[in-house]
Design a protein around this motif. Structure first.
Motif, short mmCIF file in Angstrom:
data_model
loop_
_atom_site.label_atom_id
_atom_site.label_comp_id
_atom_site.label_asym_id
_atom_site.label_seq_id
_atom_site.Cartn_x
_atom_site.Cartn_y
_atom_site.Cartn_z
N LEU A 177 -2.77 4.75 8.55
CA LEU A 177 -2.96 3.68 9.54
C LEU A 177 -4.32 3.79 10.22
O LEU A 177 -4.89 2.79 10.65
N GLY A 178 -4.84 5.04 10.34
CA GLY A 178 -6.16 5.19 10.97
C GLY A 178 -7.24 4.50 10.17
O GLY A 178 -8.09 3.79 10.71
N PHE A 179 -7.25 4.69 8.83
CA PHE A 179 -8.24 4.02 7.99
C PHE A 179 -8.09 2.50 8.08
O PHE A 179 -9.07 1.76 8.19
N CYS A 180 -6.83 2.02 8.01
CA CYS A 180 -6.58 0.57 8.07
C CYS A 180 -7.02 0.00 9.41
O CYS A 180 -7.56 -1.12 9.48
N LEU A 205 -2.70 4.08 2.62
CA LEU A 205 -3.93 4.74 2.17
C LEU A 205 -4.56 3.99 1.01
O LEU A 205 -5.78 3.75 0.99
N ASN A 206 -3.75 3.59 0.03
CA ASN A 206 -4.30 2.87 -1.12
C ASN A 206 -4.90 1.53 -0.70
O ASN A 206 -5.93 1.10 -1.22
N THR A 207 -4.25 0.84 0.26
CA THR A 207 -4.80 -0.43 0.76
C THR A 207 -6.17 -0.21 1.39
O THR A 207 -7.14 -0.93 1.11
N ALA A 208 -6.27 0.80 2.27
CA ALA A 208 -7.55 1.06 2.96
C ALA A 208 -8.63 1.46 1.97
O ALA A 208 -9.76 0.96 2.01
N PHE A 209 -8.30 2.37 1.00
CA PHE A 209 -9.31 2.84 0.06
C PHE A 209 -9.77 1.72 -0.87
O PHE A 209 -10.97 1.59 -1.16
N ASP A 210 -8.82 0.89 -1.34
CA ASP A 210 -9.20 -0.21 -2.25
C ASP A 210 -10.05 -1.26 -1.54
O ASP A 210 -11.05 -1.75 -2.08
N VAL A 211 -9.67 -1.63 -0.30
CA VAL A 211 -10.45 -2.61 0.46
C VAL A 211 -11.84 -2.08 0.76
O VAL A 211 -12.85 -2.79 0.65
N ALA A 212 -11.95 -0.79 1.16
CA ALA A 212 -13.25 -0.20 1.48
C ALA A 212 -14.14 -0.20 0.25
O ALA A 212 -15.35 -0.48 0.35
N GLU A 213 -13.56 0.10 -0.93
CA GLU A 213 -14.38 0.15 -2.13
C GLU A 213 -14.81 -1.24 -2.58
O GLU A 213 -15.93 -1.43 -3.03
N LYS A 214 -13.93 -2.24 -2.43
CA LYS A 214 -14.21 -3.58 -2.94
C LYS A 214 -15.11 -4.38 -2.01
O LYS A 214 -16.00 -5.10 -2.46
N LEU A 216 -16.50 -3.13 1.32
CA LEU A 216 -17.40 -2.42 2.23
C LEU A 216 -18.38 -1.52 1.49
O LEU A 216 -19.18 -0.83 2.13
N ASP A 217 -18.30 -1.48 0.12
CA ASP A 217 -19.21 -0.65 -0.68
C ASP A 217 -19.05 0.83 -0.32
O ASP A 217 -20.00 1.59 -0.35
N ILE A 218 -17.84 1.23 0.05
CA ILE A 218 -17.55 2.64 0.32
C ILE A 218 -16.75 3.16 -0.87
O ILE A 218 -15.64 2.72 -1.10
N PRO A 219 -17.29 4.09 -1.68
CA PRO A 219 -16.56 4.56 -2.86
C PRO A 219 -15.28 5.25 -2.47
O PRO A 219 -15.14 5.79 -1.38
N LYS A 220 -14.33 5.25 -3.40
CA LYS A 220 -13.04 5.92 -3.18
C LYS A 220 -13.25 7.41 -3.30
O LYS A 220 -13.45 7.93 -4.39
N MET A 221 -13.17 8.13 -2.17
CA MET A 221 -13.47 9.56 -2.14
C MET A 221 -12.23 10.42 -2.20
O MET A 221 -12.33 11.64 -2.35
N LEU A 222 -11.04 9.88 -2.02
CA LEU A 222 -9.81 10.67 -2.01
C LEU A 222 -8.71 9.88 -2.71
O LEU A 222 -8.77 8.65 -2.81
N ASP A 223 -7.71 10.59 -3.20
CA ASP A 223 -6.49 9.96 -3.73
C ASP A 223 -5.41 10.01 -2.67
O ASP A 223 -5.21 11.03 -2.01
N ALA A 224 -4.71 8.90 -2.52
CA ALA A 224 -3.65 8.85 -1.51
C ALA A 224 -2.60 9.92 -1.75
O ALA A 224 -2.07 10.53 -0.82
N GLU A 225 -2.29 10.18 -3.03
CA GLU A 225 -1.27 11.19 -3.33
C GLU A 225 -1.69 12.58 -2.86
O GLU A 225 -0.86 13.38 -2.42
N ASP A 226 -3.01 12.90 -2.96
CA ASP A 226 -3.47 14.21 -2.52
C ASP A 226 -3.30 14.37 -1.01
O ASP A 226 -2.97 15.45 -0.52
N ILE A 227 -3.57 13.32 -0.25
CA ILE A 227 -3.45 13.40 1.21
C ILE A 227 -2.00 13.52 1.62
O ILE A 227 -1.62 14.37 2.42
N VAL A 228 -1.14 12.66 1.05
CA VAL A 228 0.28 12.67 1.44
C VAL A 228 0.95 13.95 0.98
O VAL A 228 1.80 14.51 1.67
N GLY A 229 0.56 14.45 -0.20
CA GLY A 229 1.21 15.64 -0.73
C GLY A 229 0.71 16.95 -0.16
O GLY A 229 1.15 18.01 -0.57
#
Length: 887
Positions: A177-180, A205-214, A216-229
């Motif tokens: 939610l922080g990223f979103c 997490l996937n929503t925030a990372f995909d929107v940022a990459e598409k 905001l030109d911010i590359p996807k630096m993490l996987d949501a599964e790694d953070i949650v797990g």
């Protein structure tokens, strides 16, 4: 504290935060840092047209590291070395480290040799130091900087969002939610924050990372599964990712501020021009309205009717209440706009505004004065004229009002009294019509007084010689004639209603009796049709016999049902006879039921047709169930034999694999005999498959004659074939190992006895603890490091178990390793002769062609004596053939 955390001053690496080279990174954190730091580096390197794939490998020569520093700093570094030797790589890395140090960064425990060697821990630490210096240090929010500044910026931006509480750079970001919230705060059109849920972190997490990459030109630096797990996500990876959001949004904010400043200047000019246009239009409209209004106020020509004069008064009041106040406001606003415009022009050093000719403020004031002069006295004149006409029209208006009220009341009354709705009405409707008629008669008597008042007013108007007396007299006469006619029609309608009521009461009793008996009989027929047409699904003979018995009981009730049907139809026939005798116009049907005689006869005929169909269906199903029972017994008899046979063979093979009776060749021969007997059993499996196919085609889903299913048999058969093949292979491998290593049968028996003893679970494999106990019992004295080395040999896939084959390989290798060096020396001397080296040509001469070429290929990377090119001395020869770790 993490091994390469940083403070927010130029002194990034404090002595107490030196890395412990003996410790390992947490695997989960290392994975997150690898991905995040790689994506961060590529986000800058792509500006130079390149990127990295492996962070510890691609920076080893120092070239891309120097290029990265040039891109993020905007400065040129010293010219890099282009050589491929280690010294060139170390030189390039040192240039990069010197540049970092020149920026006030204190590097601790990070050396060029470790970067060149691909030390992942040191490489990640160096990249983190670069990120701190060039991406985080310059962040400043409310007198705080670097990490605290970035954290404060995140807290300020996410404060309005529910379920977001940023307190750190690890667990506060796990739910996404922080990223979103950061994205929604700056670009609300990209994310529908209201649809996000705190209990769905992967989606957030996937929503925030995909929107940022598409967007905001911010590359996807993490996987949501790694953070949650991960219980506690890596702080450095999160900080790096969040800093990219900060720089993306802060850059957009600066551009927006500059654009707003320019737009503000343009807006002031546009606003001034708009005020000029608005003044000209408003002044023109106001003068035009004054010009049209003055002649209307000066008109004093009276009207002949009260209505016309009242309309004039109403128009004048509308003028005072609706039309003039907005114009007063427009006049005031015009002056305000004029003064405001002059002030704005003076403040922006623009020339003063000069309205068109005739539209000055003074011109408007003069025209307004003329308007108010014409308005004086107009209202008083209107009131005097209205009072004069009111005295003449009062009596005529009173007549019209009473006449209109009476005419409105009588409208439609004659048609109502003449209608013959009672001829098609039901009994309840007739009673309602009678009550309604009684109410009308009361209302008719009450209106008698109003008719007399209308006649009296008409007489008074005639006596006063009213100018419109003819129309008044005609209207009065029409009202009196209509009143007499209403009285006669009222009496006639009452008589007809009372006569019809008596006749319908008799019919109603018959209808009620019909309904009471027709409803249950109809329900019985519908239930019978439903039961007779119901599709039955049975699986046993007992079930179909129960259905047949119930059907026979139903057929026994049909004669009594037919008698009830005839009695119900007789009631309906009696109603029809009354209707024909007294000529009753029955517009409706039976009010107590919708069931008709035709419907009863139709359903009864349908029931009689369904009975023999049901008989036939039950007979056919009984025959089918008998056939299915025969199939069940046939399959069960075979499955009850094959299933236990497979289980017995599995147990026998298991005993053979762990017993030590006879030699390995004897065990192999015994196993192959078992394999042959198993293969010969295949026709019985195929026969069972055929019986199973017949059961499936018959849609049989259960079988009480056996607990085995075809799936159980198939799985057992496949496991049996796999087990016998795997066991034969294991024995063959044991024979190969014994012959290759020179192990005697007694040693093999000893190895098998030790293995079986420590295989406590009897699974054919030892776990780690059992294997350690086995080694200790055989005299091995080893620490953790030595045991870990041995486990890497016997369990290279890290499955946590040791098979008997791996155990034999290890024991034979331990026995043979002491002879390897002597064997290599002896082989070398035979091939080299009196020389201390050997050449490729000699290998081709002494060895078979394929083996000679294999040895030469292995020898290619090693250098021999300088005096003989392409030759190898003893050490190079042994290393090429066996490797450094084997000798």
């Amino acid at each position: 504290m993490d091994h390469y955390d940083s403070q927010q001053t130029n002194d990034y690496m404090q002595p107490e935060e030196d890395w412990d080279r003996d410790l390992l990174l947490d695997p989960a954190w290392e994975k997150q840092q690898r991905k995040t730091f790689t994506a961060w580096c590529n986000s800058h390197l792509r500006k130079a047209g390149t990127q990295i794939e492996n962070i510890e490998e691609d920076f080893r020569d120092g070239l891309k590291l120097m290029l990265l520093l040039e891109v993020i700093s905007g400065e040129r570094l010293a010219k890099p070395e282009r050589g491929k030797m280690r010294v060139h790589k170390i030189s390039n890395v040192n240039k990069a480290l010197d540049f970092i140090a020149s920026k006030g960064v204190k590097l601790v425990s990070i050396g060029a040799e470790e970067i060149v060697d691909g030390n992942v821990k040191m490489t990640l630490g160096m990249i983190w130091t670069i990120i701190l210096r060039f991406a985080i240090q310059d962040i400043s929010v409310e007198e705080t900087s670097a990490k605290e500044g970035l954290l404060l910026w995140c807290q300020r931006k996410t404060a309005p969002y529910k379920n977001v509480n940023i307190q750190n750079f690890h667990i506060s970001w796990k739910d996404g939610l922080g990223f979103c919230a950061l994205i929604h705060r700056h670009r609300p059109e990209l994310i529908d924050y209201g649809k996000l849920r705190k209990d769905d972190p992967l989606t957030n997490l996937n929503t925030a990372f995909d929107v940022a990459e598409k967007y905001l030109d911010i590359p996807k630096m993490l996987d949501a599964e790694d953070i949650v797990g991960t219980a506690r996500p890596d702080e450095k990876a999160i900080m790096t990712y969040v800093s990219s959001f900060y720089h993306a949004f802060s850059g957009a904010q600066k551009a927006e501020t500059a654009a707003n400043r320019i737009c503000k200047v343009l807006a002031v000019n546009q606003e001034n021009e708009q005020l000029m246009e608005d003044y000209e239009k408003l002044a023109s409209d106001l003068l035009e309205w004054i010009r049209r209004t003055i002649p209307w106020l000066e008109n004093r020509v009276p009207e002949n009717t009260m209505h016309a004069m009242q309309q004039k008064l109403e128009d004048f009041r509308d003028y005072r209440r609706l039309h003039k106040p907005p114009k007063v406001q427009e006049k005031c606003q015009l002056e305000i706009n004029f003064n405001t415009l002059q002030t704005k022009l003076r403040l922006s050093n623009r020339p003063a505004f000069m309205p068109s000719e005739g539209r000055m403020v003074s011109d408007i004031n003069n025209a307004w004065g003329c308007l108010e002069q014409a308005e004086k006295g107009y209202e008083e004149w209107l009131l005097n004229e209205i009072r004069r006409l009111e005295r003449l029209d009062h009596l005529a208006e009173k007549f019209r009002q009473k006449a209109s009220i009476h005419e409105a009341w009588t409208d439609g009354k004659e048609a109502m009294l003449r209608q013959k709705d009672y001829e098609t009405a039901t009994l309840s409707e007739i009673k309602a019509l009678l009550k309604k008629h009684e109410a009308f008669e009361s209302d008719l008597a009450a209106h008698q007084d109003r008719v007399e008042q209308i006649a009296a007013i008409a007489q008074e108007l005639n006596e006063l010689d009213y100018y419109d007396s003819p129309s008044v007299n005609a209207r009065c006469q029409k009202i009196c004639d209509q009143w007499d006619n209403l009285g006669a029609l009222t009496q006639k309608r009452r008589e007809a209603l009372e006569r019809t009521e008596k006749l319908l009461e008799t019919i109603d009793q018959l209808y009620l009796e019909y309904a009471k008996r027709a409803a249950p009989f109809n329900n019985w027929m519908e239930g019978a049709m439903e039961d007779l047409q119901d599709t039955f699904i049975v699986h046993t003979i007992e079930e179909i016999q129960g259905l047949t018995t119930a059907h026979e009981q139903f057929k026994a009730t049909l004669p009594d049902a037919d008698k009830e049907r005839l009695a119900i139809l007789g009631i309906h026939n009696e109603v029809s006879k009354i209707v024909q005798t007294y000529h009753v116009n029955m517009a409706g049907t039976n009010p107590y039921t919708t069931i008709t005689p035709q419907e009863i006869n139709g359903k009864w005929d349908h029931v009689r047709q369904l009975v023999p169909r049901r008989d036939q269906a039950l007979t056919e199903e009984h025959a089918r169930q008998q056939h299915n029972e025969r199939l069940r017994k046939q399959f069960g008899a075979q499955a009850n034999v094959i299933g236990p046979w497979i289980q017995t063979k599995m147990e026998e093979i298991g005993r053979i694999s762990i017993e030590m009776h006879g030699t390995l060749e004897d065990q192999l021969s015994h196993l192959r005999q078992y394999e042959k007997s198993i293969v010969n059993y295949k026709p019985k499996i195929d026969q069972l498959e055929g019986d199973h196919q017949l059961i499936q085609e018959a849609l049989i889903f259960d079988n009480k004659h056996t607990n085995y299913t075809m799936e159980h048999i198939r799985v057992g058969w496949e496991q049996l074939l796999t087990t016998i093949a795997r066991t034969i292979n294991e024995v063959e491998n044991q024979i190969l190992t014994r012959d290759a290593k020179g192990i005697s049968q007694e040693q093999m028996n000893e190895f098998r006895a030790s293995f079986n003893h420590f295989d406590r679970k009897k699974t054919g494999m030892m776990d780690t603890d059992d294997f350690r106990a086995c080694l200790i019992s055989m005299g091995y004295n080893m620490g953790e490091a030595e045991f870990a080395r041995i486990m890497s040999i016997v369990d290279p896939n890290r499955l946590g178990v040791v098979t008997f084959q791996a155990f034999i390989d290890f024991m034979s290798r331990e026995t043979a390793d002491t002879d390897t060096a002597d064997q290599v020396m002896a082989s070398f001397k035979i091939l080299a002769g009196d020389k201390n080296y050997i050449t490729g040509d000699e290998l081709r001469r002494e060895l078979p062609p394929d083996q000679a070429e294999y040895c030469i290929a292995r020898m290619a990377p090693y250098n021999g004596p300088d005096s003989v090119p392409g030759a190898l001395d003893y050490m190079s020869f042994s290393t090429a053939l066996y490797g450094e770790s084997d000798l």
